[in-house]
Write a protein that holds these residues in place. Sequence first.
Motif, short mmCIF file in Angstrom:
data_model
loop_
_atom_site.label_atom_id
_atom_site.label_comp_id
_atom_site.label_asym_id
_atom_site.label_seq_id
_atom_site.Cartn_x
_atom_site.Cartn_y
_atom_site.Cartn_z
N VAL A 104 62.18 33.66 17.58
CA VAL A 104 61.33 33.27 16.46
C VAL A 104 61.08 34.51 15.63
O VAL A 104 60.68 35.55 16.16
N SER A 105 61.32 34.42 14.34
CA SER A 105 61.10 35.55 13.44
C SER A 105 59.89 35.29 12.54
O SER A 105 59.80 34.24 11.90
N LEU A 106 58.99 36.28 12.50
CA LEU A 106 57.82 36.19 11.64
C LEU A 106 57.96 37.07 10.40
O LEU A 106 56.98 37.31 9.70
N VAL A 107 59.19 37.52 10.13
CA VAL A 107 59.43 38.46 9.02
C VAL A 107 60.68 38.01 8.26
O VAL A 107 61.76 37.92 8.86
N PRO A 108 60.57 37.75 6.96
CA PRO A 108 61.75 37.30 6.20
C PRO A 108 62.95 38.23 6.31
O PRO A 108 64.09 37.76 6.48
N SER A 109 62.72 39.54 6.24
CA SER A 109 63.84 40.48 6.34
C SER A 109 64.56 40.34 7.68
O SER A 109 65.80 40.35 7.75
N LEU A 110 63.79 40.23 8.75
CA LEU A 110 64.39 40.14 10.08
C LEU A 110 65.04 38.78 10.30
O LEU A 110 66.06 38.69 11.01
N THR A 111 64.48 37.74 9.71
CA THR A 111 65.12 36.42 9.78
C THR A 111 66.52 36.49 9.17
O THR A 111 67.50 36.01 9.77
N GLU A 112 66.61 37.08 8.00
CA GLU A 112 67.92 37.20 7.35
C GLU A 112 68.87 38.06 8.18
O GLU A 112 70.06 37.76 8.28
N ALA A 113 68.34 39.12 8.78
CA ALA A 113 69.18 40.01 9.59
C ALA A 113 69.75 39.29 10.80
O ALA A 113 70.94 39.41 11.11
N VAL A 114 68.91 38.55 11.52
CA VAL A 114 69.39 37.81 12.69
C VAL A 114 70.36 36.71 12.26
O VAL A 114 71.41 36.51 12.88
N ALA A 115 70.03 36.01 11.18
CA ALA A 115 70.89 34.91 10.72
C ALA A 115 72.27 35.42 10.31
O ALA A 115 73.27 34.71 10.47
N ALA A 116 72.33 36.65 9.77
CA ALA A 116 73.62 37.20 9.36
C ALA A 116 74.43 37.71 10.54
O ALA A 116 75.64 37.95 10.41
N THR A 117 73.79 37.86 11.69
CA THR A 117 74.45 38.45 12.85
C THR A 117 74.73 37.42 13.94
O THR A 117 75.83 37.38 14.50
N ALA A 118 73.74 36.60 14.25
CA ALA A 118 73.88 35.57 15.29
C ALA A 118 72.94 34.43 14.97
O ALA A 118 71.88 34.30 15.59
N PRO A 119 73.27 33.60 13.99
CA PRO A 119 72.35 32.57 13.53
C PRO A 119 71.93 31.59 14.61
O PRO A 119 70.84 31.01 14.54
#
Length: 242
Positions: free
Chosen positions: A11-26
């Motif tokens: 679970v991501s509570l940070v937009p930047s980190l959400t995008e980072a995880v989604a770009a790496t292992a969605p």
Amino acid sequence: MNDRPTVRRVVSLVPSLTEAVAATAPGLLVGATDWCTHPAGLGVQRIRGTKNPDLPAIIALAPDLVIANEEENREPDLAALRDAGLTVLVTEVRDLDQALAELHRVLVDACGLPRPAWLDAAETAWRTLPPPVRRRRAVIPVWRRPWMVLGRDTFAADLLARLGVDNAYAHHPDRYPRIPVDELNATRPDLVVLPDEPYLFTPADGPEAFPGIPAALVSGRHLTWYGPSLVEAPAVLAAALG
């Protein structure tokens, strides 16, 4: 022997980190805030905002890891998640070097993922910047009602400095000081930088609030997000700054 816990649900509570995880292992993402707008069409459960997350919903998702940020999220919320038995990783990002290191910590060290190619590309894009041909002193508002600007130790100001734009309030004791617009104008900056988030500044805000001072409208995502947007941010910001 690798005794790192297996992370399958994030679970991501940070937009930047959400995008980072989604770009790496969605496939790892199971929850994100309402402010997590990139990538578009992210099919995960929404858990309200960064400052008012739906704690019961997060707990019910049973994530292996919750990723947060010391500036964007509130410590009482993070403490409540820890008390519920969840693992919470809290990042701190005050400049580009720290952002790159924290992205590696989240993705590689915490999630156990291979270091993504986009992270190497982002580092290269910023490390290979040519020296600025000129330096300008700028006021960088982030809110209008009341007026708030970038102060000391901010990620966005560090990016701008690397592009030749120095923050007029870099030595203010507050990181996001509230400054009346008359005082902002009295500093006689060379430039006003107006991002389109978190406050949606428009081209009209420059001449209306800062008459006679050049204004540059820039992408807030490229200025304030630390993630895949960092790859194209140098070119995008440089073009907007002129």
